[in-house]
Design an enzyme around this catalytic site. Structure first.
Site, short mmCIF file in Angstrom:
data_model
loop_
_atom_site.label_atom_id
_atom_site.label_comp_id
_atom_site.label_asym_id
_atom_site.label_seq_id
_atom_site.Cartn_x
_atom_site.Cartn_y
_atom_site.Cartn_z
CG HIS A 83 -2.07 -0.90 1.14
ND1 HIS A 83 -3.15 -0.85 1.99
CD2 HIS A 83 -2.34 -1.91 0.28
CE1 HIS A 83 -4.02 -1.78 1.67
NE2 HIS A 83 -3.55 -2.44 0.63
CE1 TYR A 122 -6.04 3.53 10.89
CE2 TYR A 122 -5.41 3.92 8.60
CZ TYR A 122 -5.23 3.27 9.81
OH TYR A 122 -4.21 2.35 9.93
N PRO A 136 -4.28 0.16 18.51
CG PRO A 136 -6.13 -1.12 17.92
CD PRO A 136 -5.48 -0.46 19.09
CE LYS A 175 3.59 3.64 13.40
NZ LYS A 175 4.16 3.31 12.10
CE1 TYR A 229 -1.38 4.06 9.24
CE2 TYR A 229 -0.24 3.23 7.30
CZ TYR A 229 -1.27 3.17 8.19
OH TYR A 229 -2.24 2.18 8.04
#
Length: 389
Positions: A72, A201, A293, A297, A384
């Site tokens: 991704h 998200y 979550p 990480k 990220y």
């Protein structure tokens, strides 16, 4: 039995450390309380940073990940009735993440360990750690009714938040930091195609939602829920209706639903234990720290911990104690940065009980700033994909 390193915990952290030590020529045993089937049956997330995928390649277990994993180059933030892409690849100079389930990572590591004929003790009951404040630590356990004692140079505690390793440390030697969040995640796994090719998200007045996946045909979805909620209160239809309500209209319309094959509620917390070394006992992964979550990480922090530990132990056997002496400080610098990011992202995306309308507006303003500021987007993207090891 005598080994150089006794690894307590047979999840991904323990098995990855085992492979790293094997590659370094260091003799180790993995001791796991549960059965192999139980460990592989645990449903966990699976967004891997570039550093983690590189580490799996380093120990020669990355082949299936590269065949079946999903690379991704971005993800979407949903708010205000639309979703907005964060281009990880562009913002970080070519870095990506890999979507590949934690269960699959563990399976690959277990297969590699078995193929190499390395010692692993599953279903090890009554595990106890002894004498790690001196030069000759020991691990004792009972397996199938037979008592065992492992003498070793070092113990690696990779047995998770509820494991025996951290619990064996004298309370006076340990300082902990914790934040428990006032909500949980209700998660559903289904054999349905993902609603989006990349993770979404979503921030919504009704609460957070996440659209994720395990493959092109298996999806993992989450909605924020109360800690008092029960799985049995949620039918599949109720879950799908709630998820749709929190997504942008075009996503909600394209959502493919189906029967759940797993449904669970997970609480969220941030937790760090300091230090991460006690004599010849080293904590790694969830035994030392927990992150919500939201920022993906947990597994990645465990991977960086065992990377540092494996290199420190290799240095020790080559004649230098510098690595083991600095292990805790080295890990904690990266841990706290990941804890900060996970806390910030969780605070940004979730509905808090006492925030009210003002809190929702502040979140929306910050999200709007994130997508229109290259500096802010870059900071999000850098964290990220994973900060440098």
């Amino acid at each position: 039995m005598r080994v150089q390193v006794a690894i307590v915990g047979g999840g991904p952290a323990g098995h990855l450390l085992g492979q790293l030590l094997y590659k370094a020529g260091i003799d180790a045993i993995v001791i796991e309380q549960r059965s192999q089937a139980y460990v592989l049956g645990r449903i966990r997330a699976g967004v891997l940073e570039q550093g983690t995928t590189d580490l799996l390649d380093e120990v020669d277990v990355g082949a299936r990940m590269h065949r079946e994993g999903l690379v991704h180059g971005g993800f979407a933030l949903g708010f205000g009735g639309a979703h907005h892409r964060i281009d990880l690849n562009k913002l970080t100079g070519g870095k990506n993440v890999m979507v590949y389930g934690q269960t699959e990572v563990t399976h690959d590591l277990m297969d590699a360990r078995a193929a190499a004929g390395l010692a692993t003790a599953y279903e090890a009951e009554n595990v106890s750690l002894h004498d790690f404040d001196g030069p000759n630590p020991k691990v004792r356990y009972v397996q199938h009714g037979v008592a065992h004692e492992v003498e070793c140079d070092f113990i690696a505690g990779c047995d998770g938040f509820h494991g025996v390793s951290r619990a064996s440390v004298p309370a006076a030697a340990l300082k902990t930091y914790e934040r428990v969040y006032p909500f949980g995640w209700l998660g559903v796994l289904s054999d349905t195609p993902p609603v989006s090719e990349e993770l979404v998200y979503a921030n919504h007045a009704r609460g957070f939602a996440l659209c994720s996946m395990r493959s092109h045909t298996r999806s993992r979805y989450y909605v924020q829920c109360s800690l008092e909620d029960k799985v049995e209160n949620w039918s599949d239809n109720a879950f799908w209706d709630e998820l749709r309500s929190r997504l942008a209209p075009e996503l909600a319309e394209s959502l493919v639903t189906g029967p759940s094959i797993e449904k669970s509620i997970a609480p969220l917390r941030s937790f760090v234990a300091e230090p991460m070394r006690f004599g010849r006992l080293f904590l790694a992964g969830d035994a030392a720290h927990i992150v919500p979550p939201t920022g993906a990480k947990g597994l990645n922090l465990a991977a960086s911990d065992v990377r540092y530990l494996a290199r420190a132990l290799a240095e020790f056997y080559a004649g230098s104690e510098a690595g083991i002496n600095h292990y805790s400080d080295t890990c904690l610098r990266r841990v706290w940065k990941a804890v900060r990011f996970s806390w910030w992202f969780t605070s940004l995306m979730h509905k808090f009980p006492d925030a009210g309308g003002f809190g929702q507006k502040i979140q929306e303003a910050e999200l709007d700033y994130l997508i229109h500021s290259q500096a802010a987007s870059t900071s999000l993207a850098e964290n990220y994909v994973g900060l440098p090891l």
